[in-house]
Design a protein around this motif. Structure first.
Motif, PDB file in Angstrom:
ATOM      1  N   THR A 305       3.378   0.522 -15.718  1.00  0.00           N
ATOM      2  CA  THR A 305       2.095   1.343 -15.832  1.00  0.00           C
ATOM      3  C   THR A 305       1.384   1.427 -16.885  1.00  0.00           C
ATOM      4  N   SER A 306       2.717   1.215 -18.079  1.00  0.00           N
ATOM      5  CA  SER A 306       1.939   1.180 -19.462  1.00  0.00           C
ATOM      6  C   SER A 306       1.703  -0.299 -20.063  1.00  0.00           C
ATOM      7  N   ILE A 307       1.920  -0.884 -19.327  1.00  0.00           N
ATOM      8  CA  ILE A 307       0.830  -2.147 -20.204  1.00  0.00           C
ATOM      9  C   ILE A 307      -0.207  -2.154 -19.559  1.00  0.00           C
ATOM     10  N   LEU A 308      -0.509  -1.779 -17.949  1.00  0.00           N
ATOM     11  CA  LEU A 308      -1.613  -1.714 -17.223  1.00  0.00           C
ATOM     12  C   LEU A 308      -2.506  -1.015 -18.027  1.00  0.00           C
ATOM     13  N   GLY A 309      -1.781   0.352 -17.916  1.00  0.00           N
ATOM     14  CA  GLY A 309      -3.254   1.300 -19.518  1.00  0.00           C
ATOM     15  C   GLY A 309      -3.422   1.061 -20.369  1.00  0.00           C
ATOM     16  N   LEU A 310      -2.976  -0.239 -21.203  1.00  0.00           N
ATOM     17  CA  LEU A 310      -3.325  -0.967 -22.155  1.00  0.00           C
ATOM     18  C   LEU A 310      -4.096  -1.574 -21.911  1.00  0.00           C
ATOM     19  N   ALA A 311      -3.578  -2.806 -20.747  1.00  0.00           N
ATOM     20  CA  ALA A 311      -4.863  -3.171 -20.480  1.00  0.00           C
ATOM     21  C   ALA A 311      -6.076  -2.860 -20.335  1.00  0.00           C
ATOM     22  N   ALA A 312      -5.917  -1.666 -19.168  1.00  0.00           N
ATOM     23  CA  ALA A 312      -7.399  -1.404 -19.351  1.00  0.00           C
ATOM     24  C   ALA A 312      -7.622  -0.897 -20.175  1.00  0.00           C
ATOM     25  N   HIS A 313      -7.199   0.076 -21.219  1.00  0.00           N
ATOM     26  CA  HIS A 313      -8.070   0.784 -22.221  1.00  0.00           C
ATOM     27  C   HIS A 313      -8.416  -0.017 -23.506  1.00  0.00           C
ATOM     28  N   HIS A 314      -7.673  -1.450 -23.701  1.00  0.00           N
ATOM     29  CA  HIS A 314      -8.208  -2.451 -24.576  1.00  0.00           C
ATOM     30  C   HIS A 314      -9.358  -3.569 -23.516  1.00  0.00           C
ATOM     31  N   HIS A 315      -9.586  -3.358 -22.823  1.00  0.00           N
ATOM     32  CA  HIS A 315     -10.284  -4.898 -21.681  1.00  0.00           C
ATOM     33  C   HIS A 315      -9.338  -6.711 -21.880  1.00  0.00           C
ATOM     34  N   CYS A 316      -8.215  -6.261 -21.418  1.00  0.00           N
ATOM     35  CA  CYS A 316      -7.852  -7.276 -21.676  1.00  0.00           C
ATOM     36  C   CYS A 316      -7.286  -7.854 -20.042  1.00  0.00           C
ATOM     37  N   ARG A 317      -8.064  -8.538 -19.343  1.00  0.00           N
ATOM     38  CA  ARG A 317      -9.183  -8.913 -18.249  1.00  0.00           C
ATOM     39  C   ARG A 317      -7.898  -9.426 -16.843  1.00  0.00           C
ATOM     40  N   GLY A 318      -6.991 -10.287 -18.764  1.00  0.00           N
ATOM     41  CA  GLY A 318      -5.851 -11.320 -17.666  1.00  0.00           C
ATOM     42  C   GLY A 318      -4.683 -10.327 -17.478  1.00  0.00           C
ATOM     43  N   LYS A 320      -4.516  -7.011 -17.369  1.00  0.00           N
ATOM     44  CA  LYS A 320      -4.738  -6.320 -16.166  1.00  0.00           C
ATOM     45  C   LYS A 320      -4.332  -6.889 -14.906  1.00  0.00           C
ATOM     46  N   GLU A 321      -5.348  -8.070 -14.861  1.00  0.00           N
ATOM     47  CA  GLU A 321      -5.328  -9.055 -13.441  1.00  0.00           C
ATOM     48  C   GLU A 321      -4.137  -8.885 -12.942  1.00  0.00           C
ATOM     49  N   ALA A 322      -2.826  -9.159 -14.070  1.00  0.00           N
ATOM     50  CA  ALA A 322      -1.250  -9.980 -13.710  1.00  0.00           C
ATOM     51  C   ALA A 322      -1.031  -8.520 -13.811  1.00  0.00           C
ATOM     52  N   CYS A 323      -1.010  -6.978 -14.120  1.00  0.00           N
ATOM     53  CA  CYS A 323      -0.359  -6.290 -13.501  1.00  0.00           C
ATOM     54  C   CYS A 323      -0.461  -6.098 -12.328  1.00  0.00           C
ATOM     55  N   LEU A 324      -1.684  -5.854 -11.918  1.00  0.00           N
ATOM     56  CA  LEU A 324      -2.544  -5.223  -9.922  1.00  0.00           C
ATOM     57  C   LEU A 324      -1.870  -6.543  -9.220  1.00  0.00           C
ATOM     58  N   GLU A 325      -1.576  -7.972  -9.503  1.00  0.00           N
ATOM     59  CA  GLU A 325      -0.785  -8.949  -8.890  1.00  0.00           C
ATOM     60  C   GLU A 325       0.107  -8.321  -8.463  1.00  0.00           C
ATOM     61  N   PHE A 326       1.130  -7.816  -9.822  1.00  0.00           N
ATOM     62  CA  PHE A 326       2.624  -7.373  -9.451  1.00  0.00           C
ATOM     63  C   PHE A 326       2.696  -6.240  -8.093  1.00  0.00           C
ATOM     64  N   LEU A 327       1.912  -5.021  -8.630  1.00  0.00           N
ATOM     65  CA  LEU A 327       1.936  -4.539  -7.739  1.00  0.00           C
ATOM     66  C   LEU A 327       1.033  -4.353  -6.414  1.00  0.00           C
ATOM     67  N   LYS A 328       0.714  -5.544  -5.814  1.00  0.00           N
ATOM     68  CA  LYS A 328      -0.483  -5.752  -4.760  1.00  0.00           C
ATOM     69  C   LYS A 328       1.199  -6.484  -4.179  1.00  0.00           C
ATOM     70  N   VAL A 329       2.232  -7.133  -4.312  1.00  0.00           N
ATOM     71  CA  VAL A 329       3.236  -7.425  -3.774  1.00  0.00           C
ATOM     72  C   VAL A 329       4.395  -6.170  -3.652  1.00  0.00           C
ATOM     73  N   GLN A 330       4.102  -5.428  -4.317  1.00  0.00           N
ATOM     74  CA  GLN A 330       5.718  -4.445  -3.383  1.00  0.00           C
ATOM     75  C   GLN A 330       5.345  -3.790  -2.446  1.00  0.00           C
ATOM     76  N   SER A 331       6.620  -2.678  -2.376  1.00  0.00           N
ATOM     77  CA  SER A 331       6.071  -2.229  -0.130  1.00  0.00           C
ATOM     78  C   SER A 331       5.592  -0.550  -1.147  1.00  0.00           C
ATOM     79  N   ALA A 332       5.216  -0.236   0.007  1.00  0.00           N
ATOM     80  CA  ALA A 332       4.534   1.008  -0.338  1.00  0.00           C
ATOM     81  C   ALA A 332       5.313   2.138  -0.517  1.00  0.00           C
ATOM     82  N   ALA A 333       6.516   2.021  -0.857  1.00  0.00           N
ATOM     83  CA  ALA A 333       7.289   3.103  -1.036  1.00  0.00           C
ATOM     84  C   ALA A 333       7.568   3.129  -2.366  1.00  0.00           C
ATOM     85  N   ILE A 334       7.857   1.918  -3.342  1.00  0.00           N
ATOM     86  CA  ILE A 334       7.618   1.868  -4.244  1.00  0.00           C
ATOM     87  C   ILE A 334       6.120   1.976  -5.233  1.00  0.00           C
TER      88      ILE A 334
END
Length: 366
Positions: A305-318, A320-334
């Motif tokens: 979450t801290s890395i994703l927030g940083l990436a979004a705020h400073h326009h780090c597209r790659g 941000k994408e890596a963070c979202l890909e990581f979250l994509k494979v997590q379970s619903a509970a996580i």
């Protein structure tokens, strides 16, 4: 890779500073690889003052135990190069035997051309005598330069990377700092021309109409730790990724990208986050990319979450994408746990598009 100085051309003339520019030469684990910068200020006037066949010779600089220089022909070195800019790398001394060199010219923000593999792929040339030179007669068409983003405020910078096959073992440092910075309770000396050549922000601050600092006073850098600024300067002079210092963040610091405070540990993720912010602040895109790449290796449940927030705020597209890909494979509970954190709430409030992108990814997973 080692930094081999900077030459500054302004309105058709080589600037000769009253104090010497810093010149660092040495060898690294990858071999005898250096780079020199040629900064052209007042391009339009320079082009008008020097006709085809006339050159400006940059400062003589030392690398690998030899003296070198760059030669710039704003309107081409020969008639066939009229309408182009020519650039040459020359040996600026006599030698007893040939010196074999691989070299590559690029504009400062053409990062892909400055990679080790690209330079080593260049054909090596023998430099045998004083004024022997190799270069690009048709380096760039003037029309293309003038339409490009390489030309900013009538200024541009050429970078020359070169590898010497058998460099003479030598280290040469000339001290001639002409600007001082104060960061927290620490002071840092540096060289205006070098900073301006690497950063458009420093160019504006040091040479623009609102230029800061004089020889009588230091420039204050706010909202940055001294260790981070020191690392920033290290990158500017060496073009190498700085290493985290062991004393970094041993006190209570504000968390990156949020309001909460956390007890600082010498933690690589926090270090890289603050270095990325500094790189973005001073428009050092190569350093910013290096920080993004390193941070992507540290993405886990405790940091995402801290890395994703940083990436979004400073326009780090790659990143941000890596963070979202990581979250994509997590379970619903996580995912539910992640979205309950204050960091995620901050991201959702400041950049709602992040949630939309995550929803799109989760939908594609189904």
């Amino acid at each position: 890779m080692s930094f081999a100085g900077v030459s500054v051309v302004a309105d058709g003339k080589l600037l000769q500073p009253s104090t010497a520019s810093a010149i660092y030469s040495g060898t690294d684990s990858s071999g005898s690889w250096w780079y020199h910068l040629l900064v052209v200020q007042g391009y339009s006037r320079t082009k008008n003052l020097l006709p085809n066949g006339e050159r400006i010779k940059g400062c003589s600089f030392r690398a690998g135990g030899y003296q070198w220089a760059l030669e710039l022909y704003p309107n081409g070195d020969v008639m066939d190069a009229a309408g182009f800019m020519s650039i040459f790398f020359i040996l600026d001394q006599d030698v007893a035997r040939p010196v074999k060199v691989q070299r590559q010219f690029s504009l400062i923000d053409e990062v892909d051309k400055q990679q080790p593999a690209h330079i080593r792929a260049r054909k090596a040339r023998d430099f045998c005598a004083h004024n022997d030179g190799w270069g690009r007669s048709q380096f760039i068409k003037q029309e293309d330069l003038e339409k490009s983003e390489h030309l900013k405020d009538d200024c541009f910078t050429i970078r020359c990377d070169f590898i010497i096959a058998e460099a003479v073992s030598a280290t040469f440092i000339e001290v001639g700092a002409d600007v001082m910075f104060e960061v927290g309770h620490e002071s840092f000396a540096a060289h205006r021309n070098i900073l301006a050549a690497r950063s458009t922000v420093f160019m504006a601050e040091l040479f623009g109409p609102m230029k800061e600092g004089t020889t009588a006073g230091a420039i204050q850098i706010q909202d940055m730790e001294p260790n981070v600024f020191n690392a920033l300067l290290g990158f500017i002079y060496t073009d190498l990724m700085p290493k985290m210092t062991t004393v970094f963040y041993q006190k209570k610091m504000t968390k990156v990208g949020g309001e909460a405070e956390a007890e600082g540990g010498a933690d690589e993720v926090t270090w890289l986050q603050h270095l990325l912010i500094a790189a973005d602040r001073f428009d050092l895109q190569r350093l910013k990319s290096m920080c993004e790449e390193r941070l992507s290796e540290y993405i886990d449940l405790s940091s995402v979450t801290s890395i994703l927030g940083l990436a979004a705020h400073h326009h780090c597209r790659g990143l941000k994408e890596a963070c979202l890909e990581f979250l994509k494979v997590q379970s619903a509970a996580i995912l539910a746990g992640v979205m309950a954190t204050s960091d995620w709430q901050h991201i959702s409030a400041t950049d709602p598009s992040v949630l939309n992108e995550l929803i799109t990814k989760l939908a594609s997973k189904a």
